[in-house]
Enzyme design. Structure first.
Site, short mmCIF file in Angstrom:
data_model
loop_
_atom_site.label_atom_id
_atom_site.label_comp_id
_atom_site.label_asym_id
_atom_site.label_seq_id
_atom_site.Cartn_x
_atom_site.Cartn_y
_atom_site.Cartn_z
N ASP A 42 -2.57 -10.41 -2.73
CA ASP A 42 -3.40 -9.71 -0.66
C ASP A 42 -4.66 -9.60 -0.83
OD1 ASP A 42 -2.21 -8.64 1.32
OD2 ASP A 42 -3.63 -7.59 1.23
N HIS A 67 0.56 -1.02 0.36
CA HIS A 67 -0.46 -0.13 -0.40
C HIS A 67 0.78 1.52 0.37
CE1 HIS A 67 -3.69 -2.47 0.42
NE2 HIS A 67 -3.56 -2.80 1.57
N ASP A 101 -4.04 -12.45 3.68
CA ASP A 101 -5.17 -12.30 3.97
C ASP A 101 -6.86 -12.68 3.52
OD1 ASP A 101 -4.57 -10.53 2.57
OD2 ASP A 101 -4.43 -8.79 4.03
N HIS A 118 -6.02 -7.45 0.02
CA HIS A 118 -6.47 -6.05 -0.47
C HIS A 118 -5.74 -5.56 -1.59
CE1 HIS A 118 -6.38 -5.99 3.77
NE2 HIS A 118 -7.59 -5.18 4.07
ZN LIG Z 1 -3.68 -7.47 2.97
#
Ligand SMILES: [Zn+2]
Length: 317
Positions: A173, A136, A254, A175
């Site tokens: 991931d 991120h 995740d 996200h």
């Molecule tokens: Zn993540």
């Protein structure tokens, strides 16, 4: 030669964002315990992550961002000396303590050293069990538990310092890897393929920011078979056409069905399958060269099992 490196460092445990934070030092213990119990530590070549030189971080970040992050770590030290909790918050989810900067340099240093070792042919591929994670972190901004984008730094390093012409980034991931996209979108030397729950934090990725991005947003509760089908249809042909000379992986776990930070339904067998696909492409085009860096994964038990499946597939054992 089928050697898999395992890069880690105790300094990565000392970065701590406070009690109850899911991105916790115990994540690395869970991985280490599982690697030990499964005897994978006997198979991989374990190496200490060196410290990255801060200038290397500027391969992917603005000088001002790197300086600001280093400065915040000093603020955290001052805060602790003044009797506080020693935490300086960058956003509500992301904080630094006095050990964070060293952990950041170890995490980026692991990715760089793994790249060197793989390029030198000492290792075929490598997994970096490090934190803080990176995907991120944008060119000029830390967010979402991430300070410096380890994978983007290493991808640029492979291009600019090792003279590669094409590298791929694979991000599974839960996200969206918005930071990696921010840094690498429009760089025609890079193909990034990603898969993430959508709509979901960080609420981006549905419209890719560059034509070198293959983004697969998937709704909550999507399970392994549907995800494998999407990967076969979209990632694999794109990667095969691109013919990367090295593959970097943002290995977040995740999207596991037991992970409460996301609502996807992957299991260990899916991580093994995804890794096998990446490895097959790497062997076809890139002399097997893969550097994989830990991103998310917050259910400690599922994280340990998923990393085991990932490393087992990297090492082909
Ligand atoms: Zn993540």
């Amino acid at each position: 030669m089928h050697k898999t490196g395992y890069f880690t460092h105790p300094d990565c445990r000392r970065h701590d964002m406070g009690r109850g934070h899911p991105e916790c030092p115990g994540r690395l213990d869970a991985i280490e315990d599982r690697m030990l119990a499964s005897r994978l530590l006997d198979v991989v070549e374990r190496r200490e992550a060196p410290l990255a030189s801060p200038e290397m971080l500027e391969l992917a970040h603005d000088h001002m961002h790197v300086a600001a992050m280093r400065g915040l770590a000093e603020e955290a030290s001052d805060e602790e000396r003044a009797g506080g909790d020693g935490l300086v918050f960058i956003d509500p989810d992301t904080a630094m303590n006095r050990h964070t900067w060293t952990a950041v340099l170890r995490a980026a240093g692991a990715a760089l050293a793994a790249t060197d070792a793989v390029m030198a042919g000492e290792l075929e591929n490598a997994f970096c069990a490090t934190r803080p994670p990176g995907h991120h972190a944008c060119r000029d901004r830390a967010m979402g538990f991430c300070i410096i984008n380890n994978v983007a730094v290493a991808a640029r390093y492979a291009l600019e310092r090792h003279g590669l012409s094409r590298v791929a980034v694979v991000d599974f991931d839960v996200h969206h890897g918005n930071g990696t996209e921010d840094i690498l979108a429009g760089d025609s030397r890079v193909l990034m393929v990603g898969l993430f729950q959508h709509p979901f934090y960080p609420y981006s990725g549905a419209s890719p920011r560059g034509d070198n991005m293959v983004n697969l947003p998937v709704p909550a509760y999507t399970k392994g078979p549907a995800i494998r089908e999407l990967i076969e249809k979209h990632w694999l042909p794109a990667l095969d056409d691109f013919r990367p000379e090295m593959i970097f992986v943002s290995a977040g776990f995740d999207a596991h069905r037991e992970d409460d930070l996301g609502q996807l339904g992957l299991v260990e067998a899916d991580y093994a399958w995804i890794t096998q696909q990446i490895r097959a492409l790497a062997r076809k085009h890139a002399k097997g060269r893969i550097v994989s860096c830990l991103e998310g994964g917050y259910n400690l038990d599922a994280l340990g099992r998923s990393v085991e499946a990932h490393v087992r597939a990297l090492a082909d054992v």
